[in-house]
Write a protein that holds these residues in place. Structure first.
Motif, mmCIF file in Angstrom:
data_model
loop_
_atom_site.group_PDB
_atom_site.id
_atom_site.type_symbol
_atom_site.label_atom_id
_atom_site.label_comp_id
_atom_site.label_asym_id
_atom_site.label_seq_id
_atom_site.Cartn_x
_atom_site.Cartn_y
_atom_site.Cartn_z
ATOM 1 N N LYS A 134 -4.082 2.860 -7.404
ATOM 2 C CA LYS A 134 -2.752 2.358 -7.773
ATOM 3 C C LYS A 134 -1.838 2.405 -6.559
ATOM 4 O O LYS A 134 -1.945 3.294 -5.734
ATOM 5 C CB LYS A 134 -2.149 3.221 -8.890
ATOM 6 N N LYS A 135 -0.948 1.458 -6.496
ATOM 7 C CA LYS A 135 -0.023 1.444 -5.360
ATOM 8 C C LYS A 135 1.312 0.865 -5.794
ATOM 9 O O LYS A 135 1.430 0.239 -6.834
ATOM 10 C CB LYS A 135 -0.604 0.606 -4.220
ATOM 11 N N ASP A 136 2.320 1.081 -4.980
ATOM 12 C CA ASP A 136 3.627 0.448 -5.153
ATOM 13 C C ASP A 136 3.817 -0.577 -4.042
ATOM 14 O O ASP A 136 3.236 -0.450 -2.966
ATOM 15 C CB ASP A 136 4.753 1.490 -5.072
ATOM 16 N N ILE A 137 4.626 -1.564 -4.334
ATOM 17 C CA ILE A 137 4.948 -2.593 -3.344
ATOM 18 C C ILE A 137 6.462 -2.800 -3.359
ATOM 19 O O ILE A 137 7.074 -2.780 -4.429
ATOM 20 C CB ILE A 137 4.253 -3.939 -3.685
ATOM 21 N N GLN B 242 5.743 -1.354 -9.250
ATOM 22 C CA GLN B 242 5.139 -0.033 -9.353
ATOM 23 C C GLN B 242 3.796 -0.107 -10.046
ATOM 24 O O GLN B 242 3.584 -0.933 -10.936
ATOM 25 C CB GLN B 242 6.084 0.922 -10.093
ATOM 26 N N ASN B 243 2.899 0.768 -9.623
ATOM 27 C CA ASN B 243 1.572 0.882 -10.234
ATOM 28 C C ASN B 243 0.770 -0.412 -10.225
ATOM 29 O O ASN B 243 0.117 -0.754 -11.197
ATOM 30 C CB ASN B 243 1.687 1.406 -11.666
ATOM 31 N N HIS C 106 0.813 -1.231 0.000
ATOM 32 C CA HIS C 106 0.000 0.000 0.000
ATOM 33 C C HIS C 106 0.839 1.271 0.000
ATOM 34 O O HIS C 106 0.461 2.272 0.606
ATOM 35 C CB HIS C 106 -0.968 0.030 1.187
ATOM 36 N N ILE C 107 1.988 1.212 -0.653
ATOM 37 C CA ILE C 107 2.777 2.436 -0.829
ATOM 38 C C ILE C 107 2.077 3.276 -1.891
ATOM 39 O O ILE C 107 1.656 2.743 -2.917
ATOM 40 C CB ILE C 107 4.207 2.111 -1.304
ATOM 41 N N LYS C 108 1.960 4.559 -1.624
ATOM 42 C CA LYS C 108 1.348 5.441 -2.604
ATOM 43 C C LYS C 108 2.111 5.325 -3.924
ATOM 44 O O LYS C 108 3.340 5.360 -3.936
ATOM 45 C CB LYS C 108 1.392 6.883 -2.094
ATOM 46 N N ALA C 109 1.393 5.164 -5.033
ATOM 47 C CA ALA C 109 2.036 4.983 -6.335
ATOM 48 C C ALA C 109 3.047 6.086 -6.595
ATOM 49 O O ALA C 109 2.751 7.274 -6.425
ATOM 50 C CB ALA C 109 0.985 4.949 -7.439
ATOM 51 N N GLY C 110 4.252 5.701 -6.963
ATOM 52 C CA GLY C 110 5.292 6.666 -7.274
ATOM 53 C C GLY C 110 6.244 6.952 -6.120
ATOM 54 O O GLY C 110 7.256 7.625 -6.284
ATOM 55 N N LYS C 111 5.910 6.445 -4.931
ATOM 56 C CA LYS C 111 6.735 6.734 -3.749
ATOM 57 C C LYS C 111 7.802 5.671 -3.479
ATOM 58 O O LYS C 111 8.658 5.854 -2.615
ATOM 59 C CB LYS C 111 5.839 6.840 -2.506
ATOM 60 N N SER C 112 7.754 4.562 -4.199
ATOM 61 C CA SER C 112 8.629 3.441 -3.847
ATOM 62 C C SER C 112 10.112 3.763 -4.005
ATOM 63 O O SER C 112 10.934 3.314 -3.212
ATOM 64 C CB SER C 112 8.259 2.203 -4.664
ATOM 65 N N MET C 113 10.466 4.560 -5.010
ATOM 66 C CA MET C 113 11.883 4.876 -5.208
ATOM 67 C C MET C 113 12.425 5.739 -4.079
ATOM 68 O O MET C 113 13.559 5.564 -3.640
ATOM 69 C CB MET C 113 12.109 5.573 -6.564
#
Ligand SMILES: [Zn+2]
Length: 138
Positions: free
Chosen positions: A49-52, A40-41, A14-21
């Motif tokens: 959308k989320k990042d993992i 991503q996405n 549940h990482i906000k999309a685009g925040k993983s980097m």
């Protein structure tokens, strides 16, 4: 939730999309020898959308960093292919050496050895202020 491919390790979901980097860099995941996967996405029923991030290793995570970047992240600790523990994050009260003060006159800009410290002053708006000069973090 998806813990596929991780038998023992950590899944940040549940990482906000685009925040993983940003998280990858702040947690210094490039220093880990084991496999780190960033998705991503991905589709999320909850957030669109989320990042993992999947880490094939149990490491000491800096929960303050994670909570600061995005307090909606779910931390899943996986052991032997099973979900061992699920942690929810909170906005940290203080941030030590996570973000830097941008005020050029601040003591932390002048003296390199001083730790950058911020205090949460507004939980709703997620406002942090430098403990030395009171400058806002964003
Ligand atoms: Zn400052």
């Amino acid at each position: 939730m998806n813990i596929d491919g991780v038998s023992t390790g950590i899944v940040l979901d549940h990482i906000k999309a685009g925040k993983s980097m940003q998280i990858y860099e702040l947690l210094r995941l490039d220093k880990i020898n084991n496999c780190v996967a960033i998705i991503q996405n991905a589709d999320s029923s909850k957030y669109g959308k989320k990042d993992i991030i999947k880490i094939d290793q149990l490491i000491d995570l800096d929960f303050d960093v994670l909570g600061y970047v995005d307090d909606n992240i779910t931390v899943n600790i996986v052991k032997d292919g099973k979900l061992f523990e699920k942690k929810h994050l909170e906005l940290p009260e203080t941030l030590t050496d996570v973000i830097k003060c941008k005020n050029p006159r601040c003591i932390t800009s002048i003296e390199q050895e001083i730790v950058h410290k911020f205090k949460l002053v507004d939980k709703e708006k997620q406002v942090y202020r430098c403990v030395y000069c009171d400058a806002e973090s964003k």
